[in-house]
Motif scaffolding. Sequence first.
Motif, PDB file in Angstrom:
ATOM      1  N   ALA A 220      44.773  43.373  42.671  1.00  0.00           N
ATOM      2  CA  ALA A 220      43.726  43.577  41.845  1.00  0.00           C
ATOM      3  C   ALA A 220      43.511  42.082  41.077  1.00  0.00           C
ATOM      4  N   VAL A 221      44.583  41.256  40.948  1.00  0.00           N
ATOM      5  CA  VAL A 221      44.291  39.720  40.392  1.00  0.00           C
ATOM      6  C   VAL A 221      43.884  38.961  41.585  1.00  0.00           C
ATOM      7  N   GLU A 222      44.044  39.293  42.643  1.00  0.00           N
ATOM      8  CA  GLU A 222      43.586  38.481  43.716  1.00  0.00           C
ATOM      9  C   GLU A 222      42.259  38.959  44.190  1.00  0.00           C
ATOM     10  N   ARG A 223      41.654  40.082  43.855  1.00  0.00           N
ATOM     11  CA  ARG A 223      40.505  40.429  44.019  1.00  0.00           C
ATOM     12  C   ARG A 223      39.465  39.669  42.866  1.00  0.00           C
ATOM     13  N   LEU A 224      40.123  39.622  41.649  1.00  0.00           N
ATOM     14  CA  LEU A 224      39.277  39.312  40.639  1.00  0.00           C
ATOM     15  C   LEU A 224      38.969  37.677  40.847  1.00  0.00           C
ATOM     16  N   PHE A 237      33.709  42.776  29.643  1.00  0.00           N
ATOM     17  CA  PHE A 237      34.021  42.895  30.887  1.00  0.00           C
ATOM     18  C   PHE A 237      34.734  41.819  31.707  1.00  0.00           C
ATOM     19  N   ARG A 238      34.438  40.516  31.076  1.00  0.00           N
ATOM     20  CA  ARG A 238      34.801  39.387  31.922  1.00  0.00           C
ATOM     21  C   ARG A 238      36.496  39.137  31.885  1.00  0.00           C
ATOM     22  N   MET A 239      36.975  38.877  32.884  1.00  0.00           N
ATOM     23  CA  MET A 239      38.441  38.754  32.776  1.00  0.00           C
ATOM     24  C   MET A 239      38.810  37.494  33.631  1.00  0.00           C
ATOM     25  N   GLY A 243      36.887  31.274  38.055  1.00  0.00           N
ATOM     26  CA  GLY A 243      37.565  31.665  39.273  1.00  0.00           C
ATOM     27  C   GLY A 243      39.019  32.039  38.864  1.00  0.00           C
ATOM     28  N   LYS A 244      39.386  31.914  38.046  1.00  0.00           N
ATOM     29  CA  LYS A 244      40.919  32.248  37.694  1.00  0.00           C
ATOM     30  C   LYS A 244      41.043  33.226  36.540  1.00  0.00           C
ATOM     31  N   LEU A 245      42.131  34.121  36.590  1.00  0.00           N
ATOM     32  CA  LEU A 245      42.412  35.166  35.656  1.00  0.00           C
ATOM     33  C   LEU A 245      42.572  34.631  34.185  1.00  0.00           C
ATOM     34  N   ILE A 246      42.048  35.051  33.186  1.00  0.00           N
ATOM     35  CA  ILE A 246      42.065  34.541  31.971  1.00  0.00           C
ATOM     36  C   ILE A 246      43.431  35.294  31.480  1.00  0.00           C
ATOM     37  N   GLU A 247      44.409  34.655  31.729  1.00  0.00           N
ATOM     38  CA  GLU A 247      45.775  35.110  31.300  1.00  0.00           C
ATOM     39  C   GLU A 247      45.985  35.409  29.818  1.00  0.00           C
TER      40      GLU A 247
END
Length: 394
Positions: A220-224, A237-239, A243-247
Amino acid sequence: MTDVVAEPTPEVRPDRPTEKPNRPYFSSGPCAKPPGWALERLPHGSLGRSHRSKLGKSRLQYAIDLTREVLQVPDTHRIGIVPASDTGAVEMAMWSMLGARPVTLLAWESFGEGWVTDAVKQLKLDPKVLKAPYGAIPDLAAVDFTNDVIFTWNGTTSGARVPDGDWIPAGREGLTFADATSAAFATPLPWDKLDVTTFSFQKVLGGEGGHGVLILGPRAVERLESYTPAWPLPKIFRMTKGGKLIEGIFQGETINTPSMLVIEDYIFALEWAKGLGGLEALVARADANAAAVDAIVEAYDWLDHLVADPAIRSNTSVCLKFADSAVAGADEAAQLALVKKLAALLEAEDAAYDVAGYRDAPPGLRIWCGATVDTADIEALGPWLDWAWHSIRA
């Protein structure tokens, strides 16, 4: 079908029971508080403080850490506390990740139907939809895992659940999205088979409403991080950013301001669960409660399970229907009127609160059997159900 409930055959009316459930809370959400809960027992040092303070973030992180420990979530998966209950968590995942490949949705009760509506009418996708009526589930062998797949693990409003995760292949191409809001903490979840999992505090652990939990696996992280949806995303909704996950979302830095009172309440429930023995103890409590409802159904011939197959029957949101032929043959309005009378009489007697079935489900009763309910209270409920039934039918 008739438009009235036929007169019952004269029968012996049971005596009014003398023993009541100690805690007559059988609502399917918000659910009963953990045994021993009291408002004054909640830590309050974080109340009135910023959720971004060192203390606030530490309490949010502690809630995440306890969630991981009790649910046995592997370190490969990220856990975040998000806005708007389980609904917010599901919507957040759908809006952020769908559209990258074809989608299959499974629906066999009202919340699954809601995700279908969102995919079709809001996101304008053309999903494949596999449906089943209340009391059943779709053919799991027919699911195409080259697609993203969205399903409810346990249908809260129907009482039907998937039996396990064996139907989900390890080598799937699409992502799996599991709405597990009335299953988390009551059944083991196969984390290697689940890419996105959601639930809310107010179900099996009896927490307060307004917050959801979103658990993301590596795929799922890869998809995001590799996909940008075609539609605009609301801020909540923005995670990802750049282009990187908001850890930070998964380290106690929530997207919007959480209720620290709700977080402290959730921590209380998690610590209670850990003290019991963790997930295995929670599952055992839910199973014992569901078995107590089974015994009630066996004892009274006017009552039956909505879900006929025990293999797919929920151990939390147990849904019941009328087996009495005169009532079962009446039209829906007459049956709903009977449900309303039953629920009102039980509440007036302080014997059971909130046991009417969900408004979109077939007429009947719904008994919450999650881990915060004591089995003795369900056992005490049985005679009251029978007394209320015969009192109204008389």
